[in-house]
Design a protein around this motif. Structure first.
Motif, PDB file in Angstrom:
ATOM      1  N   THR A  87       9.364  19.171   3.217  1.00  0.00           N
ATOM      2  CA  THR A  87       8.537  20.109   2.474  1.00  0.00           C
ATOM      3  C   THR A  87       7.154  19.515   2.305  1.00  0.00           C
ATOM      4  OG1 THR A  87      10.515  20.800   1.297  1.00  0.00           O
ATOM      5  CG2 THR A  87       8.416  21.461   0.349  1.00  0.00           C
ATOM      6  N   ASN A  88       6.134  20.296   2.575  1.00  0.00           N
ATOM      7  CA  ASN A  88       4.757  19.813   2.520  1.00  0.00           C
ATOM      8  C   ASN A  88       4.266  19.813   1.071  1.00  0.00           C
ATOM      9  OD1 ASN A  88       2.219  18.979   3.181  1.00  0.00           O
ATOM     10  ND2 ASN A  88       1.564  20.936   4.043  1.00  0.00           N
ATOM     11  N   LEU A  89       4.470  18.698   0.375  1.00  0.00           N
ATOM     12  CA  LEU A  89       4.044  18.571  -1.016  1.00  0.00           C
ATOM     13  C   LEU A  89       2.806  17.691  -1.109  1.00  0.00           C
ATOM     14  CD1 LEU A  89       7.383  17.957  -2.974  1.00  0.00           C
ATOM     15  CD2 LEU A  89       6.054  20.047  -2.842  1.00  0.00           C
ATOM     16  N   ASN A  90       1.988  17.964  -2.092  1.00  0.00           N
ATOM     17  CA  ASN A  90       0.823  17.146  -2.384  1.00  0.00           C
ATOM     18  C   ASN A  90       1.282  15.742  -2.762  1.00  0.00           C
ATOM     19  OD1 ASN A  90      -1.188  15.935  -4.310  1.00  0.00           O
ATOM     20  ND2 ASN A  90      -2.329  17.758  -3.665  1.00  0.00           N
ATOM     21  N   THR A  91       0.551  14.727  -2.361  1.00  0.00           N
ATOM     22  CA  THR A  91       0.952  13.343  -2.647  1.00  0.00           C
ATOM     23  C   THR A  91       1.017  13.071  -4.150  1.00  0.00           C
ATOM     24  OG1 THR A  91      -1.342  12.649  -2.352  1.00  0.00           O
ATOM     25  CG2 THR A  91       0.120  12.399  -0.461  1.00  0.00           C
ATOM     26  N   THR A  92       0.156  13.703  -4.926  1.00  0.00           N
ATOM     27  CA  THR A  92       0.206  13.539  -6.382  1.00  0.00           C
ATOM     28  C   THR A  92       1.509  14.109  -6.934  1.00  0.00           C
ATOM     29  OG1 THR A  92      -2.198  13.726  -6.464  1.00  0.00           O
ATOM     30  CG2 THR A  92      -1.017  14.020  -8.538  1.00  0.00           C
ATOM     31  N   ILE A  94       4.354  14.427  -5.297  1.00  0.00           N
ATOM     32  CA  ILE A  94       5.435  13.518  -4.875  1.00  0.00           C
ATOM     33  C   ILE A  94       5.495  12.315  -5.808  1.00  0.00           C
ATOM     34  CG2 ILE A  94       6.176  11.916  -3.049  1.00  0.00           C
ATOM     35  CD1 ILE A  94       5.170  14.012  -1.028  1.00  0.00           C
ATOM     36  N   SER A  95       4.351  11.747  -6.117  1.00  0.00           N
ATOM     37  CA  SER A  95       4.309  10.578  -7.005  1.00  0.00           C
ATOM     38  C   SER A  95       4.814  10.925  -8.404  1.00  0.00           C
ATOM     39  CB  SER A  95       2.883  10.035  -7.019  1.00  0.00           C
ATOM     40  OG  SER A  95       2.499   9.559  -8.231  1.00  0.00           O
ATOM     41  N   GLU A  96       4.409  12.083  -8.944  1.00  0.00           N
ATOM     42  CA  GLU A  96       4.872  12.509 -10.273  1.00  0.00           C
ATOM     43  C   GLU A  96       6.377  12.743 -10.281  1.00  0.00           C
ATOM     44  OE1 GLU A  96       2.499  15.917 -11.261  1.00  0.00           O
ATOM     45  OE2 GLU A  96       0.737  14.708 -11.743  1.00  0.00           O
ATOM     46  N   ASN A  99       8.166   9.468 -10.285  1.00  0.00           N
ATOM     47  CA  ASN A  99       8.126   8.879 -11.622  1.00  0.00           C
ATOM     48  C   ASN A  99       9.179   9.491 -12.545  1.00  0.00           C
ATOM     49  OD1 ASN A  99       6.065   7.116 -10.980  1.00  0.00           O
ATOM     50  ND2 ASN A  99       4.458   8.486 -11.718  1.00  0.00           N
ATOM     51  N   LEU A 100       9.570  10.738 -12.268  1.00  0.00           N
ATOM     52  CA  LEU A 100      10.602  11.402 -13.059  1.00  0.00           C
ATOM     53  C   LEU A 100      12.010  11.043 -12.584  1.00  0.00           C
ATOM     54  CD1 LEU A 100       9.104  14.989 -13.477  1.00  0.00           C
ATOM     55  CD2 LEU A 100       9.371  13.259 -15.255  1.00  0.00           C
ATOM     56  N   GLY A 101      12.108  10.320 -11.467  1.00  0.00           N
ATOM     57  CA  GLY A 101      13.409   9.902 -10.972  1.00  0.00           C
ATOM     58  C   GLY A 101      13.879  10.624  -9.725  1.00  0.00           C
ATOM     59  N   PHE A 102      13.060  11.472  -9.150  1.00  0.00           N
ATOM     60  CA  PHE A 102      13.416  12.149  -7.905  1.00  0.00           C
ATOM     61  C   PHE A 102      13.062  11.214  -6.752  1.00  0.00           C
ATOM     62  CE2 PHE A 102      12.658  15.568 -10.936  1.00  0.00           C
ATOM     63  CZ  PHE A 102      13.803  16.328 -10.770  1.00  0.00           C
ATOM     64  N   LYS A 103      14.086  10.633  -6.132  1.00  0.00           N
ATOM     65  CA  LYS A 103      13.868   9.579  -5.139  1.00  0.00           C
ATOM     66  C   LYS A 103      13.249  10.080  -3.845  1.00  0.00           C
ATOM     67  CE  LYS A 103      17.609   6.935  -7.033  1.00  0.00           C
ATOM     68  NZ  LYS A 103      19.029   7.044  -7.157  1.00  0.00           N
ATOM     69  N   ASN A 104      13.695  11.206  -3.360  1.00  0.00           N
ATOM     70  CA  ASN A 104      13.245  11.702  -2.054  1.00  0.00           C
ATOM     71  C   ASN A 104      12.451  12.999  -2.180  1.00  0.00           C
ATOM     72  OD1 ASN A 104      14.561   9.595  -0.623  1.00  0.00           O
ATOM     73  ND2 ASN A 104      16.501  10.644  -0.975  1.00  0.00           N
ATOM     74  N   ALA A 105      11.505  13.022  -3.092  1.00  0.00           N
ATOM     75  CA  ALA A 105      10.720  14.235  -3.336  1.00  0.00           C
ATOM     76  C   ALA A 105      10.023  14.690  -2.054  1.00  0.00           C
ATOM     77  CB  ALA A 105       9.691  13.980  -4.431  1.00  0.00           C
ATOM     78  N   GLY A 106      10.217  15.948  -1.719  1.00  0.00           N
ATOM     79  CA  GLY A 106       9.570  16.536  -0.559  1.00  0.00           C
ATOM     80  C   GLY A 106      10.369  16.438   0.723  1.00  0.00           C
TER      81      GLY A 106
END
Length: 187
Positions: A87-92, A94-96, A99-106
């Motif tokens: 999924t094409n997510l903004n890097t900010t 993904i980082s947020e 930080n919430l505990g989502f290991k493989n965001a995006g």
């Protein structure tokens, strides 16, 4: 073949939605997912237990094709039209999320921390599902429809209550994303 596996661009899917809406308006029909739940409950006998379900559900059975189409379309999309692209997510973002505990965001469309089997079998996951489901169910009835019904049908037919509901949906989404989700998933 690879181009068919990419998501349809807005200039294809948007006009198709507009065409369907024009046809529904022409035939005097409305679109929305939450009304299908009422129709299904009534068809399966819920009208014997609550007045809310006492209506001519057979007049609405055409709308159940929306549910069938969503199920079949989802299956086709996942099994035949997905190319595995993250999924094409903004890097900010993904980082947020990390930080919430989502290991493989995006990397997937929905996070496994919320929708994986482990989340569904945990007490916290079940509470989120139950409380979230009750809130969504109450909200849909209170607002007189769901996000798809108000945002697609209501706005296309210039209904002021739908505009107010859609504004409320966006405010609720912003509050959930920025205030409630960090509390729920604080590592």
């Amino acid at each position: 073949m690879e181009s068919i596996l990419n998501p349809w661009p807005w200039y294809v899917s948007g006009p198709l939605i507009a065409l369907i809406m024009a046809l529904l308006l022409y035939f005097g029909k409305t679109f929305g997912m939450s009304s299908n739940l009422r129709t299904m409950c009534s068809a399966f006998g819920a009208d014997k237990f609550a007045d809310f379900f006492r209506f001519d559900w057979k007049a609405q059975k055409w709308n159940l094709t929306v549910v069938l189409g969503a199920i079949i379309g989802g299956y086709i999309a996942v099994n035949f039209l997905s190319n595995g692209t993250p999924t094409n997510l903004n890097t900010t973002t993904i980082s947020e999320l990390q930080n919430l505990g989502f290991k493989n965001a995006g990397t997937t469309l929905v996070p496994k921390e919320m929708y994986g089997l482990d989340a569904l079998t945990s007490v916290e996951g079940l509470l989120i599902l139950i409380i979230g489901g009750l809130l969504v169910g109450f909200g849909t009835r209170y607002a007189g429809g769901c996000t798809s019904g108000h945002a697609i049908t209501g706005l296309s037919s210039l209904q002021k209550p739908s505009l107010i509901a859609v504004i409320g949906f966006f405010i609720g989404g912003l509050v959930m994303t920025n205030f409630i989700l960090p509390i729920i998933f604080n590592p």
